[in-house]
Design a protein around this motif. Structure first.
Motif, PDB file in Angstrom:
ATOM      1  N   UNK A 142       0.836  -1.208   0.000  1.00  0.00           N
ATOM      2  CA  UNK A 142       0.000   0.000   0.000  1.00  0.00           C
ATOM      3  C   UNK A 142       0.868   1.255   0.000  1.00  0.00           C
ATOM      4  N   UNK A 143       1.959   1.219   0.737  1.00  0.00           N
ATOM      5  CA  UNK A 143       2.875   2.362   0.744  1.00  0.00           C
ATOM      6  C   UNK A 143       3.420   2.609  -0.658  1.00  0.00           C
ATOM      7  N   UNK A 144       3.862   1.549  -1.316  1.00  0.00           N
ATOM      8  CA  UNK A 144       4.385   1.700  -2.690  1.00  0.00           C
ATOM      9  C   UNK A 144       3.304   2.212  -3.641  1.00  0.00           C
ATOM     10  N   UNK A 145       2.102   1.677  -3.514  1.00  0.00           N
ATOM     11  CA  UNK A 145       0.992   2.105  -4.377  1.00  0.00           C
ATOM     12  C   UNK A 145       0.680   3.580  -4.120  1.00  0.00           C
ATOM     13  N   UNK A 151       3.272  10.371  -6.705  1.00  0.00           N
ATOM     14  CA  UNK A 151       4.307  10.813  -7.644  1.00  0.00           C
ATOM     15  C   UNK A 151       3.661  11.382  -8.905  1.00  0.00           C
ATOM     16  N   UNK A 152       2.585  10.772  -9.335  1.00  0.00           N
ATOM     17  CA  UNK A 152       1.876  11.226 -10.532  1.00  0.00           C
ATOM     18  C   UNK A 152       0.919  12.386 -10.234  1.00  0.00           C
ATOM     19  N   UNK A 153       0.167  12.277  -9.132  1.00  0.00           N
ATOM     20  CA  UNK A 153      -0.923  13.220  -8.869  1.00  0.00           C
ATOM     21  C   UNK A 153      -0.528  14.449  -8.060  1.00  0.00           C
ATOM     22  N   UNK A 158       4.436  14.038  -1.216  1.00  0.00           N
ATOM     23  CA  UNK A 158       5.190  12.832  -0.860  1.00  0.00           C
ATOM     24  C   UNK A 158       5.974  13.066   0.426  1.00  0.00           C
ATOM     25  N   UNK A 159       6.103  12.036   1.241  1.00  0.00           N
ATOM     26  CA  UNK A 159       6.919  12.187   2.454  1.00  0.00           C
ATOM     27  C   UNK A 159       8.319  12.682   2.102  1.00  0.00           C
TER      28      UNK A 159
END
Length: 170
Positions: A142-145, A151-153, A158-159
C-alpha cells in the motif's frame, strides 16, 4: 441511448473492481474514523487535521490560504471550519504583522490541549480499522501504491518533499 455497458467506453469489470475496492474502502475507513473521533473527541477528522497542521507550523500559525492549499480544501470550507474551531476556542484568527492581505489561523493553548487529547484516539482508530487488518507485506505494498499515485498526482505531498524543498532553498 443504449442501456448496455458494452456500448460505453467504460472500465472493464476488473479495472472497475480495483477502483471500487480502493475508493469504497477509503470512504468507509474515513467514515469510521470520523465516527470514532466525533464520539470520543467531539471533532471530525477534517477539523483535527487542521489542528494537527497548525500544531506543526512555525508559531502554531498558518495563512488561511496556505491551510486550504495543504488540506486540499476550498477557501470557503477552511473559513467555515476555522470559524467553528474559533467558536470552540481552539483557534483564533489574526492579521499577520506587516501584511494586511490575509488572515492567519493560530492554534490556541486550548486547541493544543485538544490535539494532545485527540492524538491517541486518532491513532487507535487508524490502527483498529486499518493497520491491524494488514500484514506487513500488505502495508509495504500500500505504501508503494500510494507513493506511486502521489508521484503522478501530487508529488509535493510525498513524504520528505517539503524537506527537499527546504534543502533546495538553503
Amino acid at each position: 441511448m443504449p442501456d448496455d455497458d458494452t456500448e460505453l467506453d467504460w472500465l472493464p469489470t476488473e479495472e472497475l473492481r480495483v477502483f471500487r475496492a480502493f475508493n469504497r474502502s477509503w470512504q468507509a475507513l474515513n467514515a469510521r474514523i470520523d465516527e470514532d473521533l466525533k464520539r470520543d473527541v467531539g471533532l471530525p477528522r477534517t477539523y483535527l487535521d487542521i489542528l494537527f497542521r497548525l500544531r506543526r507550523a512555525p508559531g502554531r500559525a498558518l495563512r488561511m490560504t496556505r491551510l486550504a492549499e495543504i488540506t486540499g480544501s476550498k477557501a470557503s470550507r477552511i473559513t467555515h471550519a476555522i470559524g467553528r474551531l474559533e467558536q470552540a476556542g481552539l483557534v483564533r484568527r489574526e492579521v499577520p504583522a506587516g501584511d494586511r492581505r490575509g488572515w492567519l489561523a493560530v492554534l490556541t493553548d486550548e486547541g493544543l490541549a485538544r490535539v494532545h487529547q485527540a492524538a491517541p484516539r486518532y491513532a487507535r482508530s487508524i490502527r483498529e480499522h486499518y493497520l491491524e487488518l494488514l500484514t506487513p507485506a500488505m502495508r509495504a505494498q500500500i505504501t508503494r501504491i500510494g507513493e506511486a499515485l502521489l508521484t503522478h498526482l501530487d508529488p509535493e505531498s510525498l513524504p520528505g518533499a517539503g524537506e527537499k524543498e527546504h534543502k533546495d532553498q538553503c
